[in-house]
Every structure is written in C-alpha cells, then in structure tokens.
Design a protein around this motif. Structure first.
Motif, mmCIF file in Angstrom:
data_model
loop_
_atom_site.group_PDB
_atom_site.id
_atom_site.type_symbol
_atom_site.label_atom_id
_atom_site.label_comp_id
_atom_site.label_asym_id
_atom_site.label_seq_id
_atom_site.Cartn_x
_atom_site.Cartn_y
_atom_site.Cartn_z
ATOM 1 N N ILE A 2 13.492 -8.738 -5.906
ATOM 2 C CA ILE A 2 13.370 -8.222 -4.715
ATOM 3 C C ILE A 2 12.011 -7.912 -4.290
ATOM 4 O O ILE A 2 11.658 -8.251 -3.109
ATOM 5 N N ARG A 3 11.318 -7.456 -5.169
ATOM 6 C CA ARG A 3 10.099 -6.913 -4.725
ATOM 7 C C ARG A 3 8.808 -8.127 -4.968
ATOM 8 O O ARG A 3 9.003 -8.879 -5.914
ATOM 9 N N ASN A 4 7.874 -7.657 -4.455
ATOM 10 C CA ASN A 4 6.695 -8.781 -4.434
ATOM 11 C C ASN A 4 5.953 -8.440 -6.003
ATOM 12 O O ASN A 4 5.911 -7.429 -6.413
ATOM 13 N N PRO A 5 5.893 -9.636 -6.618
ATOM 14 C CA PRO A 5 5.196 -9.329 -8.137
ATOM 15 C C PRO A 5 4.114 -8.519 -8.088
ATOM 16 O O PRO A 5 3.868 -7.990 -9.063
ATOM 17 N N GLU A 6 3.072 -8.565 -7.026
ATOM 18 C CA GLU A 6 1.926 -7.782 -6.965
ATOM 19 C C GLU A 6 2.096 -6.323 -6.674
ATOM 20 O O GLU A 6 0.984 -5.783 -6.351
ATOM 21 N N THR A 7 3.602 -6.041 -6.364
ATOM 22 C CA THR A 7 3.745 -4.567 -6.023
ATOM 23 C C THR A 7 2.951 -3.673 -7.250
ATOM 24 O O THR A 7 3.393 -3.649 -8.297
ATOM 25 N N GLU A 56 -5.631 -10.254 5.687
ATOM 26 C CA GLU A 56 -5.237 -11.414 6.333
ATOM 27 C C GLU A 56 -3.732 -11.457 6.760
ATOM 28 O O GLU A 56 -3.409 -12.375 7.529
ATOM 29 N N TRP A 57 -3.074 -10.319 6.593
ATOM 30 C CA TRP A 57 -1.823 -10.364 6.920
ATOM 31 C C TRP A 57 -1.624 -10.413 8.513
ATOM 32 O O TRP A 57 -0.601 -11.182 8.802
ATOM 33 N N ILE A 58 -2.467 -9.916 9.247
ATOM 34 C CA ILE A 58 -2.141 -10.170 10.911
ATOM 35 C C ILE A 58 -2.413 -11.415 11.257
ATOM 36 O O ILE A 58 -2.013 -11.974 12.349
ATOM 37 N N HIS A 59 -3.072 -12.320 10.474
ATOM 38 C CA HIS A 59 -3.224 -13.973 10.945
ATOM 39 C C HIS A 59 -2.299 -14.799 10.371
ATOM 40 O O HIS A 59 -2.281 -16.121 10.321
ATOM 41 N N GLN A 60 -1.168 -14.381 9.886
ATOM 42 C CA GLN A 60 -0.002 -15.131 9.204
ATOM 43 C C GLN A 60 0.907 -15.292 10.292
ATOM 44 O O GLN A 60 1.447 -14.439 11.089
ATOM 45 N N ASP A 61 1.722 -16.612 10.175
ATOM 46 C CA ASP A 61 2.559 -16.918 11.119
ATOM 47 C C ASP A 61 3.655 -16.113 11.273
ATOM 48 O O ASP A 61 4.213 -15.632 12.194
ATOM 49 N N LYS A 62 4.294 -15.737 10.006
ATOM 50 C CA LYS A 62 5.429 -14.863 10.207
ATOM 51 C C LYS A 62 5.295 -13.555 10.562
ATOM 52 O O LYS A 62 6.137 -12.812 11.209
ATOM 53 N N THR A 63 3.825 -12.960 10.404
ATOM 54 C CA THR A 63 3.698 -11.541 10.973
ATOM 55 C C THR A 63 3.399 -11.739 12.544
ATOM 56 O O THR A 63 3.922 -10.864 13.189
ATOM 57 N N VAL A 64 2.885 -12.772 12.903
ATOM 58 C CA VAL A 64 2.576 -12.885 14.341
ATOM 59 C C VAL A 64 4.002 -12.938 14.991
ATOM 60 O O VAL A 64 4.372 -12.423 16.009
ATOM 61 N N LYS A 67 9.349 -6.654 6.316
ATOM 62 C CA LYS A 67 9.830 -8.059 6.746
ATOM 63 C C LYS A 67 9.164 -9.164 6.311
ATOM 64 O O LYS A 67 9.420 -10.377 5.925
ATOM 65 N N THR A 68 7.676 -9.119 6.091
ATOM 66 C CA THR A 68 7.016 -9.940 5.724
ATOM 67 C C THR A 68 6.247 -9.998 4.395
ATOM 68 O O THR A 68 5.935 -11.238 3.787
ATOM 69 N N LYS A 69 5.980 -8.837 3.585
ATOM 70 C CA LYS A 69 5.225 -9.009 2.496
ATOM 71 C C LYS A 69 6.259 -9.225 1.210
ATOM 72 O O LYS A 69 7.307 -8.838 1.499
ATOM 73 N N LEU A 80 7.936 5.537 -14.779
ATOM 74 C CA LEU A 80 7.422 4.525 -14.363
ATOM 75 C C LEU A 80 7.416 4.675 -12.479
ATOM 76 O O LEU A 80 8.593 5.323 -12.131
ATOM 77 N N VAL A 81 6.161 4.651 -12.019
ATOM 78 C CA VAL A 81 6.466 4.778 -10.414
ATOM 79 C C VAL A 81 6.255 3.282 -9.725
ATOM 80 O O VAL A 81 5.058 2.824 -9.786
ATOM 81 N N VAL A 82 7.358 2.695 -9.293
ATOM 82 C CA VAL A 82 7.348 1.539 -8.705
ATOM 83 C C VAL A 82 6.945 1.330 -7.182
ATOM 84 O O VAL A 82 7.892 2.142 -6.629
ATOM 85 N N GLY A 83 5.948 0.799 -6.807
ATOM 86 C CA GLY A 83 5.644 1.099 -5.202
ATOM 87 C C GLY A 83 6.576 0.337 -4.377
ATOM 88 O O GLY A 83 7.415 -0.400 -4.827
ATOM 89 N N ASN A 84 6.377 0.622 -3.107
ATOM 90 C CA ASN A 84 7.253 -0.376 -2.012
ATOM 91 C C ASN A 84 6.324 -1.378 -1.484
ATOM 92 O O ASN A 84 5.201 -1.528 -1.787
ATOM 93 N N SER A 85 6.913 -1.856 -0.215
ATOM 94 C CA SER A 85 6.154 -2.893 0.420
ATOM 95 C C SER A 85 4.666 -2.366 1.213
ATOM 96 O O SER A 85 4.035 -3.072 1.157
#
Length: 353
Positions: free
Chosen positions: A177-182, A309-317, A351-353, A215-220
């Motif tokens: 479910i979570r981004n591996p870089e969380t 770089e997030w603001i310049h991704q198609d799904k973000t826009v 929704k995008t990360k 353990l403290v697991v972050g969110n998006s």
C-alpha cells in the motif's frame, strides 16, 4: 484505592502526579522489570513483583489489597491504557463491589519514540503485532485499514525470536500500500540506552528489530530533513506573491496558460527531467512543507522548489486541475484562499505519491 499508574519509558519521563501517587501508596504491584524505574520511591512499602503473563494475578492482587484498606499502586510502563494494566484491571473489576480506582496516564511508547525522531505524528494509529492474545487476521485487518487510511502507524511489539509471522504479514501489507521510500523511524531500547534510526520502508528489514523496538511508519506526507522525521500539518506560511507569479496566474485564470511541456522555454527542463509545465509557478508557493522536496534556504527567508518535481508530473497536474479553477477567480485568491489551496495540495499528494 487502586491507582493504575503509567510510569512512562524512564524515571526522567515520569509525571509529577505518578511519582506522588507511588509515594502515597502502601502497596506496589508491578512487573519485576519495571521496579528499577521506581527504586527511589518504594522504601518502606510492600512491593509485590510478578512476571510477564501474570497480568490477571496482578490485577486480582491489587483488588484484594485495596479491599483490605490499603492504598495500592498498580504499575505499568508507558501509559496504563495503551496495552497496559488499565485494560486488565477493568476487565476483572466487575466481579467486585466497592473498589475505587484512578488511572494516572504516562508517556506511551508512541509519543516517546516520536519525541526522539522529531515530529512524525499527525493523525496516527497504534497497532501491537503481538499475537499472544490477538489473532493474526485481526492484526492484518487493522494494519491494512491504517495503511489505506494514510495514518502514520506506530507499531508496538513488532518482532521476537519465536514470533515473526505478524511482522512479516504486516510488512507485506505496508509494502503493498505504501511507497517503498516512505520514512520509518526505529526506536530501540538497548542495555546502553536508546538507539534511534531513520530508514525507509523498503530497507526496514535490514535493521535490528525486536520486542524492545517501536516503529513509526510515515504516511504520504512524511519526510526526513536534517535528521528529523516530520509529518507536516499544513500550516499557512505568509508570503508576498512574486510579480511574475501574478502575471502567470492572470493568464491562467483567463484560460491563456501553458499546458503540458513547454519545450520552447529557455529553461526547459528546469528540474532535470521531462516535465509538465502547466504550473511553472506553483499555486501553493510557498508551501513550507518538505514532503515533496522543497526546503528553506537558511537565513534567507526564501522557499526553494529546486528539488520538488511533484508539481510537474502529469498525474499531479490532472489532480490539481480538477479543483483549482473554482478556487482561483482572481490573482489575489492565491493569498486569500491559501488554506483551501494547501488542503488541495495534501489531497493530491495522497492521490499521486
């Protein structure tokens, strides 16, 4: 009177109220490992020590001593209401009448670990991976619900030498479910003190984890900056809009803005990757939130978007465009509607990360 007392993680983190209640007690009942944290408070008292697994016996003894007219201190580490003796006592107290009880809170592992990591907690869930009393199916259900709800997840009792399945199942769900870089914070008690480690979800299993670990697991939204684990709440940072940003959004509101890549721009690609230039000037600037890579330039009062770089991704826009036009009817709305804009940003990060 029975005082169910949380003594926190160490004598230094014990509340004044907890110390007073222990001093005022006549009988102290506790797990034998905890007594070292209250040694300066037990002189002249009846001290009853029990082992792990004797929780019901401890609760029954506390009630018995209380009915004899004694002031009883029933000791928990952390907070007695979070996987502690509070639950045990209230489970059996219904068998008896005339028992007076007070609960004295303590610093639980979640908030203690968070204090060592920085400021990782926002909306968060606490889950114990101990399956001694809880079926694995229930643990999996709760971990999945917390992960899908984008809660920061604080995990107690993650792993022991003989009890590995709950951790493996939980880890599998989190990776799904979570981004591996969380970001993940590891706070582990050792004989020499406390060991604090910052890692990522994908690298979590390469570190030492045991029953003395939280353990403290972050969110998006969670990020690491200068050695601190941070989950921003989204506070509004006041800032004057740049004249070029005003010019840009005047065109945007009039329907004359750029869409997609602007390869004719002399700075393209300004972020070293193929990018969507619909928001050359970010509508959220300055967000003051490093979750997408931005940061303050120290001592300059300037927010830098160089690494975002997030603001310049198609799904973000696409996500932003679905709601931004109704929020911006004039350029001043970049300031007037800043709180609404920052909430849109949070929604689109999830929704995008």
């Amino acid at each position: 009177m029975i005082s169910i007392i949380g003594i926190g993680s160490s004598p230094e983190n014990m509340s004044i109220r907890a110390r007073k209640a222990i001093k005022d007690s006549e009988v102290i009942i506790t797990y034998k490992t905890y007594v070292k944290n209250i040694e300066d408070l037990i002189e002249g008292k009846e001290v009853i020590l029990k082992g792990m697994g004797d929780e019901i016996k401890r609760a029954e003894l506390a009630i018995q001593k209380s009915k004899e007219g004694k002031k009883v201190a029933l000791i928990s580490s952390g907070d007695p209401g979070v996987f502690g003796m509070g639950n045990v006592l209230f489970q059996v107290i219904g068998k008896y009448s005339g028992v007076e009880v007070e609960v004295i809170p303590g610093v639980t592992a979640a908030t203690y670990a968070a204090s060592l990591l920085g400021a990782p907690l926002h909306d968060f869930a606490v889950v114990s991976l101990s399956d001694i009393l809880t079926p694995i199916s229930e643990i999996k259900r709760k971990v999945r619900a917390a992960a899908e709800g984008d809660f920061i997840i604080t995990i107690y009792n993650p792993l022991s030498k003989t009890r590995t399945q709950p951790f493996e199942e939980a880890y599998k769900i989190l990776l799904e479910i979570r981004n591996p870089e969380t970001p993940v914070g590891i706070v582990r008690s050792t004989e020499d003190g406390v060991e604090v480690t910052l890692t990522t979800l994908k690298d979590l299993k390469s570190h030492v984890i045991n029953m003395s670990t939280t353990l403290v697991v972050g969110n998006s939204m969670t990020y690491v900056q200068e050695g601190y684990m941070i989950t921003p709440r989204g506070y509004r940072v006041s800032y004057l809009q740049h004249e070029l940003a005003k010019e840009f959004y005047t065109k945007y509101i009039a329907g004359e803005g750029q869409t997609g890549p602007n390869e004719s721009c002399e700075y393209y690609p300004c972020h070293n990757h193929a990018q969507n230039c619909t928001f050359c000037y970010c509508p959220f600037y300055p967000c003051g939130d490093g979750s997408t890579g931005g940061k303050w330039i120290k001592d300059k009062d300037v927010w830098s978007c160089q690494d975002c770089e997030w603001i310049h991704q198609d799904k973000t826009v696409e996500c932003i465009q679905a709601k931004l036009p109704e929020m911006l009817t004039e350029v001043d709305d970049l300031t007037n509607n800043k709180k609404k804009l920052l909430k849109l940003r949070r929604e689109c990060i999830y929704k995008t990360k």
